[in-house]
Motif scaffolding. Structure first.
Motif, PDB file in Angstrom:
ATOM      1  N   ILE A  53       0.815  -1.216   0.000  1.00  0.00           N
ATOM      2  CA  ILE A  53       0.000   0.000   0.000  1.00  0.00           C
ATOM      3  C   ILE A  53       0.852   1.272   0.000  1.00  0.00           C
ATOM      4  N   HIS A  54       2.035   1.198   0.589  1.00  0.00           N
ATOM      5  CA  HIS A  54       2.890   2.394   0.678  1.00  0.00           C
ATOM      6  C   HIS A  54       3.512   2.762  -0.671  1.00  0.00           C
ATOM      7  N   ASN A  55       3.492   1.840  -1.628  1.00  0.00           N
ATOM      8  CA  ASN A  55       4.028   2.115  -2.965  1.00  0.00           C
ATOM      9  C   ASN A  55       2.934   2.423  -3.983  1.00  0.00           C
ATOM     10  N   ALA A  56       1.686   2.430  -3.540  1.00  0.00           N
ATOM     11  CA  ALA A  56       0.561   2.578  -4.468  1.00  0.00           C
ATOM     12  C   ALA A  56       0.019   4.006  -4.498  1.00  0.00           C
ATOM     13  N   ASP A  57      -0.385   4.424  -5.693  1.00  0.00           N
ATOM     14  CA  ASP A  57      -1.023   5.729  -5.860  1.00  0.00           C
ATOM     15  C   ASP A  57      -2.534   5.614  -5.711  1.00  0.00           C
ATOM     16  N   ALA A  58      -3.066   4.413  -5.902  1.00  0.00           N
ATOM     17  CA  ALA A  58      -4.500   4.158  -5.776  1.00  0.00           C
ATOM     18  C   ALA A  58      -4.698   2.656  -5.577  1.00  0.00           C
ATOM     19  N   ALA A  59      -5.917   2.282  -5.211  1.00  0.00           N
ATOM     20  CA  ALA A  59      -6.240   0.862  -5.038  1.00  0.00           C
ATOM     21  C   ALA A  59      -7.399   0.485  -5.946  1.00  0.00           C
ATOM     22  N   VAL A  60      -7.266  -0.662  -6.588  1.00  0.00           N
ATOM     23  CA  VAL A  60      -8.332  -1.213  -7.423  1.00  0.00           C
ATOM     24  C   VAL A  60      -8.866  -2.438  -6.685  1.00  0.00           C
ATOM     25  N   LEU A  61     -10.141  -2.398  -6.342  1.00  0.00           N
ATOM     26  CA  LEU A  61     -10.752  -3.467  -5.562  1.00  0.00           C
ATOM     27  C   LEU A  61     -11.455  -4.457  -6.484  1.00  0.00           C
ATOM     28  N   ASN A  62     -10.833  -5.602  -6.690  1.00  0.00           N
ATOM     29  CA  ASN A  62     -11.423  -6.667  -7.502  1.00  0.00           C
ATOM     30  C   ASN A  62     -12.121  -7.628  -6.547  1.00  0.00           C
ATOM     31  N   ILE A  63     -13.215  -7.143  -5.965  1.00  0.00           N
ATOM     32  CA  ILE A  63     -13.913  -7.849  -4.886  1.00  0.00           C
ATOM     33  C   ILE A  63     -15.424  -7.696  -5.075  1.00  0.00           C
ATOM     34  N   PRO A  64     -16.216  -8.542  -4.423  1.00  0.00           N
ATOM     35  CA  PRO A  64     -17.680  -8.377  -4.495  1.00  0.00           C
ATOM     36  C   PRO A  64     -18.104  -7.059  -3.854  1.00  0.00           C
ATOM     37  N   VAL A  65     -19.184  -6.470  -4.346  1.00  0.00           N
ATOM     38  CA  VAL A  65     -19.670  -5.176  -3.849  1.00  0.00           C
ATOM     39  C   VAL A  65     -19.859  -5.196  -2.335  1.00  0.00           C
ATOM     40  N   GLY A  66     -20.370  -6.292  -1.811  1.00  0.00           N
ATOM     41  CA  GLY A  66     -20.652  -6.380  -0.381  1.00  0.00           C
ATOM     42  C   GLY A  66     -19.443  -6.258   0.519  1.00  0.00           C
ATOM     43  N   THR A  67     -18.235  -6.470  -0.011  1.00  0.00           N
ATOM     44  CA  THR A  67     -17.023  -6.391   0.831  1.00  0.00           C
ATOM     45  C   THR A  67     -16.255  -5.081   0.616  1.00  0.00           C
ATOM     46  N   ILE A  68     -16.772  -4.194  -0.232  1.00  0.00           N
ATOM     47  CA  ILE A  68     -16.079  -2.923  -0.490  1.00  0.00           C
ATOM     48  C   ILE A  68     -15.940  -2.104   0.783  1.00  0.00           C
ATOM     49  N   SER A  69     -17.011  -2.018   1.558  1.00  0.00           N
ATOM     50  CA  SER A  69     -17.007  -1.211   2.775  1.00  0.00           C
ATOM     51  C   SER A  69     -15.908  -1.666   3.739  1.00  0.00           C
ATOM     52  N   MET A  70     -15.788  -2.986   3.939  1.00  0.00           N
ATOM     53  CA  MET A  70     -14.763  -3.524   4.833  1.00  0.00           C
ATOM     54  C   MET A  70     -13.362  -3.132   4.348  1.00  0.00           C
ATOM     55  N   TRP A  71     -13.133  -3.312   3.027  1.00  0.00           N
ATOM     56  CA  TRP A  71     -11.815  -3.001   2.477  1.00  0.00           C
ATOM     57  C   TRP A  71     -11.539  -1.500   2.473  1.00  0.00           C
ATOM     58  N   SER A  72     -12.544  -0.682   2.207  1.00  0.00           N
ATOM     59  CA  SER A  72     -12.302   0.764   2.197  1.00  0.00           C
ATOM     60  C   SER A  72     -11.935   1.249   3.597  1.00  0.00           C
ATOM     61  N   ASN A  73     -12.578   0.685   4.629  1.00  0.00           N
ATOM     62  CA  ASN A  73     -12.232   1.033   6.014  1.00  0.00           C
ATOM     63  C   ASN A  73     -10.805   0.590   6.342  1.00  0.00           C
ATOM     64  N   ARG A  74     -10.457  -0.597   5.922  1.00  0.00           N
ATOM     65  CA  ARG A  74      -9.121  -1.134   6.183  1.00  0.00           C
ATOM     66  C   ARG A  74      -8.046  -0.271   5.507  1.00  0.00           C
ATOM     67  N   LEU A  75      -8.299   0.104   4.266  1.00  0.00           N
ATOM     68  CA  LEU A  75      -7.358   0.953   3.534  1.00  0.00           C
ATOM     69  C   LEU A  75      -7.257   2.333   4.173  1.00  0.00           C
ATOM     70  N   GLU A  76      -8.390   2.905   4.543  1.00  0.00           N
ATOM     71  CA  GLU A  76      -8.440   4.245   5.138  1.00  0.00           C
ATOM     72  C   GLU A  76      -7.622   4.291   6.432  1.00  0.00           C
ATOM     73  N   GLN A  77      -7.676   3.215   7.216  1.00  0.00           N
ATOM     74  CA  GLN A  77      -6.936   3.163   8.478  1.00  0.00           C
ATOM     75  C   GLN A  77      -5.434   3.035   8.254  1.00  0.00           C
ATOM     76  N   THR A  78      -5.044   2.423   7.136  1.00  0.00           N
ATOM     77  CA  THR A  78      -3.623   2.227   6.849  1.00  0.00           C
ATOM     78  C   THR A  78      -3.045   3.418   6.103  1.00  0.00           C
ATOM     79  N   ARG A  79      -3.689   3.780   5.006  1.00  0.00           N
ATOM     80  CA  ARG A  79      -3.235   4.913   4.195  1.00  0.00           C
ATOM     81  C   ARG A  79      -4.364   5.323   3.256  1.00  0.00           C
ATOM     82  N   ALA A  80      -4.700   6.600   3.281  1.00  0.00           N
ATOM     83  CA  ALA A  80      -5.787   7.093   2.429  1.00  0.00           C
ATOM     84  C   ALA A  80      -5.289   7.271   0.997  1.00  0.00           C
ATOM     85  N   ILE A  81      -5.877   6.507   0.078  1.00  0.00           N
ATOM     86  CA  ILE A  81      -5.575   6.616  -1.349  1.00  0.00           C
ATOM     87  C   ILE A  81      -6.884   6.465  -2.122  1.00  0.00           C
ATOM     88  N   PRO A  82      -6.920   6.932  -3.388  1.00  0.00           N
ATOM     89  CA  PRO A  82      -8.151   6.758  -4.169  1.00  0.00           C
ATOM     90  C   PRO A  82      -8.527   5.279  -4.298  1.00  0.00           C
TER      91      PRO A  82
END
Length: 200
Positions: free
Chosen positions: A52-81
């Protein structure tokens, strides 16, 4: 935006039906790499924390229902698009799946051509910065409202104890803060807590 963290979910139905859909439609890496971007594939928690520290953005190749969990996890680690990869399988999801409380800044499709991908990433970055600005303003406003609550309670206590009007109680609070070289809200909190302890 050049390096994109591509998060894959083990539960993604697309991975289970790889024999039905050509692989270039399933994996976002093909689209990104063929258009000059550097995809950083990630399939588990340890990879995610390293990449995540080398990324300019994240692409979530996941089911819609798990987006919220992953967006929270990413936000807590590092905020990126955050962009959601709408695979051929995901696109067949019911509209109820889209009602999930999910924060994404854009959507990528397997059928995108170079200029569509570039515009999608550009607008996603713009939306991300607007979202970050809005969240920052919201936090500041919430903090100011919380401070105002403490100050109003302290004014009420000072007015009641000293038998003075609200304006005079505020002046007293402000003078006390200046004399102690503290923020007015810190003095207000101390007064309210001391008063609550005395009444307990």
């Amino acid at each position: 935006m050049r390096s994109l963290l591509v998060i894959h979910s083990h539960a993604d139905p697309a991975s289970e039906q790889a024999d039905i859909i050509p692989s270039w439609q399933i994996e976002p890496e093909h689209l990104l790499e063929s258009n000059g971007y550097l995809p950083l594939p990630c399939r588990d928690e340890s990879e995610f924390k390293q990449l995540i520290h080398n990324a300019d953005a994240a692409v979530l190749n996941i089911p819609v229902g798990t987006i919220s969990m992953w967006s929270n996890r990413l936000e807590q680690t590092r905020a990126i698009p955050l962009l959601w990869w709408c695979s051929a399988i995901s696109a067949q999801s019911s509209t109820e799946a889209c009602e999930a409380d999910a924060t994404v800044d854009g959507i990528l499709l397997p059928t995108m051509v170079a200029h569509e991908l570039n515009w999608a990433l550009h607008f996603s970055a713009k939306r991300f910065f607007e979202r970050q600005h809005w969240q920052s303003e919201r936090k500041q406003l919430t903090a100011r409202l919380e401070e105002r609550k403490w100050i109003d309670m302290a004014k009420g206590i000072l007015g009641e104890v000293n038998g003075i009007p609200e304006a005079a109680a505020y002046d007293l609070l402000r003078k006390k803060a200046m004399n102690e070289r503290k923020r007015i809200v810190d003095v207000a909190i101390a007064i309210v807590k001391a008063h609550q302890m005395l009444k307990a």
